[in-house]
Scaffold this motif. Structure first.
Motif, mmCIF file in Angstrom:
data_model
loop_
_atom_site.group_PDB
_atom_site.id
_atom_site.type_symbol
_atom_site.label_atom_id
_atom_site.label_comp_id
_atom_site.label_asym_id
_atom_site.label_seq_id
_atom_site.Cartn_x
_atom_site.Cartn_y
_atom_site.Cartn_z
ATOM 1 N N THR A 160 2.731 -11.138 -8.741
ATOM 2 C CA THR A 160 3.351 -11.441 -7.441
ATOM 3 C C THR A 160 4.000 -10.191 -6.878
ATOM 4 O O THR A 160 4.338 -9.250 -7.611
ATOM 5 N N PHE A 161 4.199 -10.181 -5.584
ATOM 6 C CA PHE A 161 4.848 -9.057 -4.911
ATOM 7 C C PHE A 161 6.337 -9.348 -4.768
ATOM 8 O O PHE A 161 6.741 -10.493 -4.508
ATOM 9 N N THR A 162 7.161 -8.340 -4.949
ATOM 10 C CA THR A 162 8.600 -8.499 -4.726
ATOM 11 C C THR A 162 9.160 -7.245 -4.068
ATOM 12 O O THR A 162 8.754 -6.119 -4.403
ATOM 13 N N LYS A 163 10.051 -7.455 -3.134
ATOM 14 C CA LYS A 163 10.687 -6.352 -2.411
ATOM 15 C C LYS A 163 12.179 -6.623 -2.309
ATOM 16 O O LYS A 163 12.600 -7.758 -2.070
ATOM 17 N N PHE A 164 12.983 -5.574 -2.496
ATOM 18 C CA PHE A 164 14.423 -5.676 -2.310
ATOM 19 C C PHE A 164 14.805 -4.965 -1.017
ATOM 20 O O PHE A 164 14.358 -3.849 -0.749
ATOM 21 N N TYR A 165 15.637 -5.619 -0.202
ATOM 22 C CA TYR A 165 16.180 -5.025 1.011
ATOM 23 C C TYR A 165 17.606 -4.563 0.726
ATOM 24 O O TYR A 165 18.227 -4.974 -0.249
ATOM 25 N N ASN A 166 18.134 -3.683 1.586
ATOM 26 C CA ASN A 166 19.582 -3.548 1.648
ATOM 27 C C ASN A 166 20.022 -4.274 2.916
ATOM 28 O O ASN A 166 19.189 -4.595 3.768
#
Length: 296
Positions: free
Chosen positions: A124-130
């Motif tokens: 799966t794809f995962t991205k963290f934002y600020n």
């Protein structure tokens, strides 16, 4: 969404943090309809229905029937699992198109840099934002103010403040035109008041309308780096002669308004090419381009 994004759906025994925040902030009434956009297995929908709310769900894998518009739409940790940027933007626009009153968005928030995202061991794809990136992304996509509920949660209201997102080339063009009209301070420059005399002085009680009785109030431009135009070169502190209402104060305010106008356009850049300029900021005063904050 990514073909395997459904694998990122967690099992929960209680309401999600997004649903709890919605109820805690009284953003959903029992007379209003609710749609959980990207509801995964539908846990929030089931628990809200049991609590007497009019809730429904949509998920491309678990609840693939057509989504219906609702007064309140939640989009809980959906943006961070969509790998394709165009699909991510389309999902946010689609959720907004189904919103009658307010859209509540949450996403994984961590760190201060820009995370491009990665594939997990599940595929799966995962991205963290600020929090700056997430606010900028929502506003540059929808063109409406995103109000912070928590570090990873924002609400967008249909009657919220509207912006005009612009493409990169247009922002460069308009920024250059604004810069031709006068000096542009850097992002960290503020107008700050201070007192030199801390002893009561007869006859000065009227200074600053009595907020600082018996003290003379002065004002200056402050910067973290040497970026202010002093007489002999760049300085970090520049005194504003005459205080409130003076010509120098008007000059300082006009300069910061020019800075704020450029900053607002850059913050809402459709391509988000200027985000690095805003990393580390905790306040978004520059988004109010008509009213310059004077720090007392």
């Amino acid at each position: 969404m990514s073909d395997k994004s459904y694998l990122a759906a967690p099992y929960r025994n209680s309401l999600s943090a997004t649903a709890k925040a919605m109820l805690n902030h009284q953003l959903l009434g029992k007379d209003e309809t609710h749609l959980d956009y990207g509801c995964r297995r539908g846990g929030d929908v089931e628990r809200l229905l049991n609590a007497g709310y009019k809730s429904n769900g949509y998920d491309p894998y678990y609840f693939s029937s057509a989504a219906t518009p609702a007064d309140v739409v939640t989009m809980s940790y959906v943006l961070n699992v969509i790998e394709n940027p165009e699909e991510r933007r389309e999902a946010l626009l689609n959720a907004w198109s189904l919103t009658k009153k307010r859209l509540i968005i949450s996403s994984n928030v961590r760190g201060s840099g820009i995370d491009p995202g990665k594939l997990t061991s599940l595929g799966t794809f995962t991205k963290f934002y600020n929090h700056i990136e997430l606010k900028a992304y929502i506003e540059s996509t929808l063109g409406i103010e995103a109000v912070k509920l928590d570090k990873d949660k924002f609400v967008v209201q249909h009657d919220g403040l509207q912006f005009k997102p612009l493409p990169y080339e247009k922002i460069l063009e308009e920024s250059q035109a604004i810069a031709l009209s006068g000096w542009i301070p850097s992002m960290e420059v503020i107008i700050k008041g201070y007192c030199n005399d801390f002893k009561p002085r007869a006859g000065f009680d009227e200074v600053d309308s009595g907020e600082f009785p018996g003290r003379i109030r002065y004002y200056r431009l402050l910067a973290k780096e040497r970026s202010l135009p002093g007489k002999t070169g760049l300085v970090r502190c520049l005194h504003i002669r005459g205080g409130i209402g003076s010509e120098q104060m008007e000059w300082a305010i006009a300069a910061i308004k020019r800075r704020n106008r450029i900053a607002e356009m850059k913050f809402h850049c459709i391509e988000q090419n200027f985000l690095s300029e805003f990393l580390g900021l905790k306040k978004f005063d520059f988004l109010d381009t008509d009213n310059v904050k004077i720090y007392r």
